[in-house]
Design a protein around this motif. Structure first.
Motif, PDB file in Angstrom:
ATOM      1  N   PRO A 162      51.838  38.612  25.400  1.00  0.00           N
ATOM      2  CA  PRO A 162      52.833  38.663  24.332  1.00  0.00           C
ATOM      3  C   PRO A 162      52.481  39.707  23.281  1.00  0.00           C
ATOM      4  N   ARG A 163      53.519  40.305  22.740  1.00  0.00           N
ATOM      5  CA  ARG A 163      53.422  41.303  21.665  1.00  0.00           C
ATOM      6  C   ARG A 163      52.776  42.606  22.124  1.00  0.00           C
ATOM      7  N   MET A 164      52.538  42.737  23.413  1.00  0.00           N
ATOM      8  CA  MET A 164      52.092  44.009  23.965  1.00  0.00           C
ATOM      9  C   MET A 164      53.140  44.519  24.945  1.00  0.00           C
ATOM     10  N   PHE A 165      53.179  45.851  25.120  1.00  0.00           N
ATOM     11  CA  PHE A 165      54.136  46.434  26.047  1.00  0.00           C
ATOM     12  C   PHE A 165      53.897  45.919  27.461  1.00  0.00           C
ATOM     13  N   GLY A 166      54.978  45.894  28.235  1.00  0.00           N
ATOM     14  CA  GLY A 166      54.938  45.314  29.568  1.00  0.00           C
ATOM     15  C   GLY A 166      53.936  45.942  30.514  1.00  0.00           C
ATOM     16  N   THR A 167      53.525  47.181  30.270  1.00  0.00           N
ATOM     17  CA  THR A 167      52.542  47.816  31.137  1.00  0.00           C
ATOM     18  C   THR A 167      51.246  47.027  31.214  1.00  0.00           C
ATOM     19  N   ASN A 168      50.954  46.198  30.195  1.00  0.00           N
ATOM     20  CA  ASN A 168      49.743  45.391  30.187  1.00  0.00           C
ATOM     21  C   ASN A 168      49.902  44.072  30.942  1.00  0.00           C
ATOM     22  N   SER A 169      51.127  43.697  31.245  1.00  0.00           N
ATOM     23  CA  SER A 169      51.403  42.417  31.902  1.00  0.00           C
ATOM     24  C   SER A 169      51.442  42.629  33.413  1.00  0.00           C
ATOM     25  N   VAL A 170      50.268  42.664  34.024  1.00  0.00           N
ATOM     26  CA  VAL A 170      50.121  43.052  35.428  1.00  0.00           C
ATOM     27  C   VAL A 170      50.834  42.064  36.344  1.00  0.00           C
ATOM     28  N   LYS A 171      51.693  42.600  37.201  1.00  0.00           N
ATOM     29  CA  LYS A 171      52.422  41.788  38.177  1.00  0.00           C
ATOM     30  C   LYS A 171      51.623  41.669  39.476  1.00  0.00           C
ATOM     31  N   TRP A 172      52.011  40.709  40.313  1.00  0.00           N
ATOM     32  CA  TRP A 172      51.395  40.483  41.625  1.00  0.00           C
ATOM     33  C   TRP A 172      49.873  40.367  41.488  1.00  0.00           C
ATOM     34  N   LEU A 173      49.462  39.568  40.498  1.00  0.00           N
ATOM     35  CA  LEU A 173      48.055  39.489  40.130  1.00  0.00           C
ATOM     36  C   LEU A 173      47.222  38.869  41.248  1.00  0.00           C
ATOM     37  N   THR A 174      46.118  39.527  41.604  1.00  0.00           N
ATOM     38  CA  THR A 174      45.232  39.020  42.652  1.00  0.00           C
ATOM     39  C   THR A 174      43.777  38.916  42.204  1.00  0.00           C
ATOM     40  N   ARG A 175      43.410  39.635  41.140  1.00  0.00           N
ATOM     41  CA  ARG A 175      41.990  39.718  40.795  1.00  0.00           C
ATOM     42  C   ARG A 175      41.820  39.875  39.286  1.00  0.00           C
ATOM     43  N   VAL A 176      40.904  39.091  38.732  1.00  0.00           N
ATOM     44  CA  VAL A 176      40.519  39.191  37.327  1.00  0.00           C
ATOM     45  C   VAL A 176      39.014  39.422  37.308  1.00  0.00           C
ATOM     46  N   VAL A 177      38.585  40.500  36.673  1.00  0.00           N
ATOM     47  CA  VAL A 177      37.170  40.885  36.690  1.00  0.00           C
ATOM     48  C   VAL A 177      36.648  40.941  35.258  1.00  0.00           C
ATOM     49  N   LEU A 178      35.540  40.268  35.001  1.00  0.00           N
ATOM     50  CA  LEU A 178      34.851  40.354  33.720  1.00  0.00           C
ATOM     51  C   LEU A 178      33.809  41.477  33.816  1.00  0.00           C
ATOM     52  N   ALA A 179      33.806  42.376  32.831  1.00  0.00           N
ATOM     53  CA  ALA A 179      32.936  43.551  32.900  1.00  0.00           C
ATOM     54  C   ALA A 179      32.396  43.894  31.520  1.00  0.00           C
ATOM     55  N   ASP A 180      31.392  44.771  31.501  1.00  0.00           N
ATOM     56  CA  ASP A 180      30.811  45.210  30.238  1.00  0.00           C
ATOM     57  C   ASP A 180      31.403  46.523  29.751  1.00  0.00           C
ATOM     58  N   ARG A 181      32.422  47.020  30.434  1.00  0.00           N
ATOM     59  CA  ARG A 181      33.040  48.298  30.084  1.00  0.00           C
ATOM     60  C   ARG A 181      34.518  48.254  30.474  1.00  0.00           C
ATOM     61  N   ARG A 182      35.266  49.239  30.018  1.00  0.00           N
ATOM     62  CA  ARG A 182      36.671  49.360  30.396  1.00  0.00           C
ATOM     63  C   ARG A 182      36.786  49.762  31.859  1.00  0.00           C
ATOM     64  N   ALA A 183      37.919  49.458  32.465  1.00  0.00           N
ATOM     65  CA  ALA A 183      38.172  49.835  33.850  1.00  0.00           C
ATOM     66  C   ALA A 183      38.412  51.338  33.949  1.00  0.00           C
ATOM     67  N   ASP A 184      37.812  51.957  34.937  1.00  0.00           N
ATOM     68  CA  ASP A 184      38.017  53.379  35.190  1.00  0.00           C
ATOM     69  C   ASP A 184      39.116  53.510  36.230  1.00  0.00           C
ATOM     70  N   ASN A 185      40.361  53.581  35.766  1.00  0.00           N
ATOM     71  CA  ASN A 185      41.536  53.601  36.634  1.00  0.00           C
ATOM     72  C   ASN A 185      42.566  54.514  36.000  1.00  0.00           C
ATOM     73  N   VAL A 186      43.378  55.184  36.806  1.00  0.00           N
ATOM     74  CA  VAL A 186      44.340  56.135  36.241  1.00  0.00           C
ATOM     75  C   VAL A 186      45.324  55.463  35.291  1.00  0.00           C
ATOM     76  N   PHE A 187      45.583  54.157  35.506  1.00  0.00           N
ATOM     77  CA  PHE A 187      46.538  53.472  34.633  1.00  0.00           C
ATOM     78  C   PHE A 187      45.899  52.991  33.331  1.00  0.00           C
ATOM     79  N   THR A 188      44.580  53.162  33.209  1.00  0.00           N
ATOM     80  CA  THR A 188      43.907  52.862  31.941  1.00  0.00           C
ATOM     81  C   THR A 188      43.443  54.125  31.230  1.00  0.00           C
ATOM     82  N   THR A 189      43.020  55.137  31.976  1.00  0.00           N
ATOM     83  CA  THR A 189      42.430  56.327  31.358  1.00  0.00           C
ATOM     84  C   THR A 189      43.370  57.526  31.317  1.00  0.00           C
ATOM     85  N   GLN A 190      44.300  57.607  32.262  1.00  0.00           N
ATOM     86  CA  GLN A 190      45.162  58.790  32.356  1.00  0.00           C
ATOM     87  C   GLN A 190      46.580  58.504  31.887  1.00  0.00           C
TER      88      GLN A 190
END
Length: 313
Positions: A162-190
């Motif tokens: 809620p209150r965030m743009f829809g791009t953050n509301s991942v559809k067809w969710l299959t995996r949730v990963v806890l990490a010590d850094r941000r995800a290195d993915n084109v949809f997060t960095t590019q």
């Protein structure tokens, strides 16, 4: 001074009218084979099927849902917004069971949609959020407006932020990963990064802008002369405290704005205005509790304007 009216029940967008966005097509998922994995920096990794999720109970979340628009045209208004009653479970319920380790700082959300986008192949749709934000805000939804999720809306499970743009509301969710850094993915960095007003560096597209949109009248509509009720919806990451309405470039007139609802929902605004015969241009402009005001032009949340033709004596 703004006048308020009693809060009304949320007005939900019919499912057939809710916008659909996809980057790499709609995956064909069978709920009997589907599972959600919670892993990474956790003490107790989880693998849950739909029955296990349903056993956690069903919560409801009424919320507006807005598309940011194209990542290649971040200043072009799309005005794609809907209001939905989601049903599912808060992500916090799963995190409590998985027990994040002390080193965990971020949560990655991975969808089942894979393929090519903007000339790049072999992609998977991934977004991330700080752990404290994800624990507090993320909702895992398996129903919309009382119906199971449709394939195009993320069946069998999607994240809702809620209150965030829809791009953050991942559809067809299959995996949730806890990490010590941000995800290195084109949809997060590019893709889906922008420079916010008053800043000089890129930030992830997350918190929605203050915005408003006409519902009635529609652009190009023909109206009878006399008193006309002008009505729309306004929304932001915080409360909308005022909406101004301008007719034919005239002064901004204060609309009546509904107070916030029980959830992160949009707010209805109205103004009854006498309109003489002839063409008219009508604009709406929202201001939120943080003091943000819609720009007049040149931004994705620029004021919404419609043209109407008034007929009669």
């Amino acid at each position: 001074m703004m006048t308020q009216v009693p809060a009304s029940e949320p007005d939900f967008t019919p499912l057939d009218d809710v916008f659909v966005r996809k980057h790499m097509g709609v995956p064909d998922l069978d709920v009997t084979d589907w599972t959600l994995v919670v892993e990474g920096l956790v003490e107790r990794p989880l693998r849950l099927d739909m029955d296990a999720l349903l056993a956690l109970g069903t919560h409801r979340l009424p919320a507006f849902h807005e598309c940011f628009g194209s990542p290649f045209a971040p200043d072009v208004p799309t005005r794609a917004v809907a209001q939905v009653e989601w049903a599912g479970v808060p992500l916090a319920a799963l995190l409590d069971r998985a027990a994040p380790r002390a080193a965990a700082r971020h949560v990655w959300f991975e969808g089942a949609d894979t393929g090519s986008f903007h000339g790049q192949d072999g992609l998977t749709y991934v977004k991330d959020l700080p752990l404290d934000v994800a624990r507090r805000d993320v909702f895992l939804a398996h129903r919309m407006n009382g119906e199971p999720l449709r394939a195009q809306h993320g069946f069998p499970l999607r994240a809702v932020v809620p209150r965030m743009f829809g791009t953050n509301s991942v559809k067809w969710l299959t995996r949730v990963v806890l990490a010590d850094r941000r995800a290195d993915n084109v949809f997060t960095t590019q893709f889906y990064n922008r420079v916010l007003p008053g800043e000089t560096s890129l930030s992830p597209v997350r918190e929605v802008d203050v915005s408003s949109k006409w519902f009635t009248p529609g652009d190009g509509e023909e109206l009878a002369a006399g008193n006309v009720e002008l009505s729309g919806r306004a929304w932001s990451a915080t409360e909308v405290v005022a909406v101004g309405i301008s007719v034919d470039g005239g002064p901004w007139e204060a609309a009546v704005v509904d107070p916030p609802g029980a959830g992160p929902t949009w707010q209805r605004f109205t103004l009854t205005r006498e309109l003489a015969p002839g063409p008219h241009r009508i604009r709406c402009r929202a201001r939120d509790l943080a003091g943000r005001v819609q720009p007049l032009a040149g931004a994705r949340n620029a004021v919404h304007e419609v043209g109407v033709e008034v007929v009669g004596d």
